[in-house]
Write a protein that holds these residues in place. Structure first.
Motif, short mmCIF file in Angstrom:
data_model
loop_
_atom_site.label_atom_id
_atom_site.label_comp_id
_atom_site.label_asym_id
_atom_site.label_seq_id
_atom_site.Cartn_x
_atom_site.Cartn_y
_atom_site.Cartn_z
N GLU A 1 37.56 37.06 32.64
CA GLU A 1 37.36 38.51 32.53
C GLU A 1 36.24 38.95 33.47
O GLU A 1 36.34 39.94 34.19
CB GLU A 1 37.00 38.85 31.07
CG GLU A 1 36.83 40.33 30.78
CD GLU A 1 38.12 41.13 30.98
OE1 GLU A 1 38.02 42.29 31.39
OE2 GLU A 1 39.22 40.56 30.72
N THR B 1 34.65 48.23 43.80
CA THR B 1 34.89 47.24 42.76
C THR B 1 33.66 46.34 42.72
O THR B 1 32.79 46.42 43.60
CB THR B 1 36.13 46.41 43.09
OG1 THR B 1 35.87 45.69 44.29
CG2 THR B 1 37.36 47.27 43.26
N ASN B 2 33.61 45.45 41.70
CA ASN B 2 32.47 44.53 41.64
C ASN B 2 32.41 43.64 42.88
O ASN B 2 31.33 43.36 43.39
CB ASN B 2 32.51 43.70 40.35
CG ASN B 2 33.88 43.13 40.07
OD1 ASN B 2 34.85 43.43 40.79
ND2 ASN B 2 34.00 42.31 39.05
N THR C 1 31.99 51.86 37.47
CA THR C 1 32.11 53.28 37.06
C THR C 1 31.13 54.14 37.86
O THR C 1 29.97 53.78 38.04
CB THR C 1 31.83 53.44 35.55
OG1 THR C 1 30.74 52.60 35.21
CG2 THR C 1 33.04 53.08 34.73
N HIS D 1 36.83 44.56 38.73
CA HIS D 1 36.59 45.77 37.95
C HIS D 1 36.15 46.86 38.90
O HIS D 1 35.48 46.60 39.88
CB HIS D 1 35.43 45.58 36.95
CG HIS D 1 35.58 44.40 36.09
ND1 HIS D 1 36.53 44.31 35.10
CD2 HIS D 1 34.87 43.23 36.05
CE1 HIS D 1 36.39 43.14 34.50
NE2 HIS D 1 35.40 42.46 35.06
N LYS D 2 36.48 48.06 38.52
CA LYS D 2 35.93 49.17 39.28
C LYS D 2 34.57 49.48 38.66
O LYS D 2 34.40 49.46 37.45
CB LYS D 2 36.84 50.39 39.17
CG LYS D 2 36.52 51.43 40.20
CD LYS D 2 37.65 52.45 40.32
CE LYS D 2 37.26 53.56 41.28
NZ LYS D 2 36.06 54.27 40.87
#
Lengths: 168, 251
Positions: free
Chosen positions: B13, B26-27, B21, B18-19
């Motif tokens: 995970e 992204t990361n 926020t 991930h975007k």
């Protein structure tokens, strides 16, 4: 599958492409050329230095060769000069010795001649005075009784005697 | 075993894209920008520090540039590769800095996501084909895929295979880099999980902890090696493709 193909893939594609293009543009213009230029310059400089060093080495060897030749020539020259000097000196020595011998011989001959002349003169003088003296002595002894003829006879006899003495 | 599965899920995970926020990133994109900044600053400073007598950061940059020039571009492409040197330098060092920055604990490699690697692989694909077309003309370049001295039906088949292999290139190029970087982080993470699980277990387990710790150190060194190798492979394949495009139709 979500791990492998992200849902925000388009966003990542854009970020990756734009940052690559910016990096390529900036570094390709401001960073890489100066580094590559320096690499080229350095290799050129090293090559030049090596070539120059090689040239210098050849030049130095040539000069050394020249110096060696010159040195040998100079040595030969000096040997020749010394040899010549010795010859001259020997010639002069021989000349001086010969001259000295000649002079001393001449001097000796002259001295001998002079002595001879003196001796002859003394001899003549002595003959004269002996004659006079004997006439006087004889006159005194015999009371001047001798005639002129007797005188002459006596004198001749005496002189012959003295002469024979001299001849000895 | 349940604990392990749970923790591996947490790890995956964490490693997923991930975007962030509030940011159009992204990361992985975030760390890609860090690598971007480091690469940019490093070379801008280094290029001002180069001197006739090599020293310090300038010397490091020079050694890197010389390696890419002599061992990648000159070896693979030859003197005709000179105009493409800045491009290949950028490819090599951007990939390398991304890979290396990912090795800082807590950081991720910008190259550990398919978004980045696909973008660059497709870019490489477009660049080398553009070089081929501009060198030989569109028709001439296309003709170079048609093998000489082979009977017609077979030649068409060979040409088809050639074309397919060309279109597979960006896929292999991107997956190779991504998979290596991603898998490296998964492995390091898994050994990290082993360490934690064993340490939290019995007294005997605490002694056993040394094993995954040792493994982690070994794997870390290996990943450092992989970071260089993958940058090298990416750059050398780019050069091979460009070389093929320049010399198209000669074989």
């Amino acid at each position: 599958m979500e791990v492998i193909l992200p849902k925000d893939m388009l966003l990542e594609v854009i970020v990756a492409l734009v940052s690559f293009l910016v990096l390529f543009g900036v570094l390709g213009k401001f960073a890489f050329p100066s580094i590559i230029k320096m690499l080229d310059e350095r290799s050129d400089k090293i090559r030049e230095s090596l070539e120059k060093a090689e040239d210098t080495r050849i030049e130095a060897e040539r000069m050394l060769e020249d110096y060696k030749t010159q040195m040998a020539e100079a040595r030969q020259e000096s040997a020749k000069v010394i040899e010549q000097g010795r010859k001259v000196a020997e010639t002069m020595k021989a000349e001086i010795v010969a001259k000295a011998a000649e002079e001393s011989a001449a001097l000796l001959a002259k001295a001998r001649e002079e002595i001879g002349a003196e001796k002859r003169a003394a001899m003549a003088e002595l003959q004269a005075s002996v004659a006079d003296l004997s006439v006087a002595v004889a006159g005194k002894l015999i009371g001047s009784t001798l005639s002129v003829k007797d005188h002459e006879k006596l004198i001749e006899q005496f002189v012959a005697e003295v002469g024979s003495l001299n001849g000895n | 075993m349940e604990v392990l599965g749970e923790r591996v899920n947490v790890l995956l995970e964490e490693l997923m894209v991930h975007k962030i926020t509030g940011l159009p990133l992204t990361n992985y994109g975030f760390f890609l920008l860090i690598a971007f900044t480091v690469t940019l600053v490093f070379f801008l400073i280094a290029s001002r520090k180069v001197a006739m007598v090599p020293k310090g950061i300038g010397n490091v940059a020079e050694a890197g540039v010389e390696f890419v020039r002599d061992n990648i571009v000159m070896d693979v492409i030859g003197p005709e590769g000179k105009p493409y040197l800045p491009f290949i330098l950028t490819v090599f060092f951007f990939v390398l800095f991304n890979n290396l920055i990912g090795l800082i604990p807590g950081f991720k490699p910008g190259t550990g996501t398919m978004g980045t690697t696909v973008a660059w692989a497709v870019m490489v694909f477009l660049v080398y084909n553009w070089i081929g077309i501009s060198k030989h003309g569109a028709w001439g370049y296309l003709k170079s895929f048609y093998p000489k001295g082979v009977v017609a039906p077979l030649a068409v088949f060979v040409m088809l295979l050639e074309l397919i292999s060309h279109f597979i290139r960006p896929l292999t190029l991107s997956v190779r880099l991504f998979a290596n970087m991603f898998a490296g982080h998964v492995i390091l993470g898994i050994f990290g999980i082993f360490t934690v699980i064993l340490f939290e277990a019995s007294v005997a387990g605490k002694v056993m902890t040394l094993l995954p710790v040792a493994m982690q150190i070994i794997m870390y060194a290996f990943e450092l090696f992989v970071a260089f190798i993958q940058a090298y492979v990416f750059a050398i394949l780019t050069s091979v493709y460009i070389s093929g495009a320049i010399h198209a139709g000669e074989h």
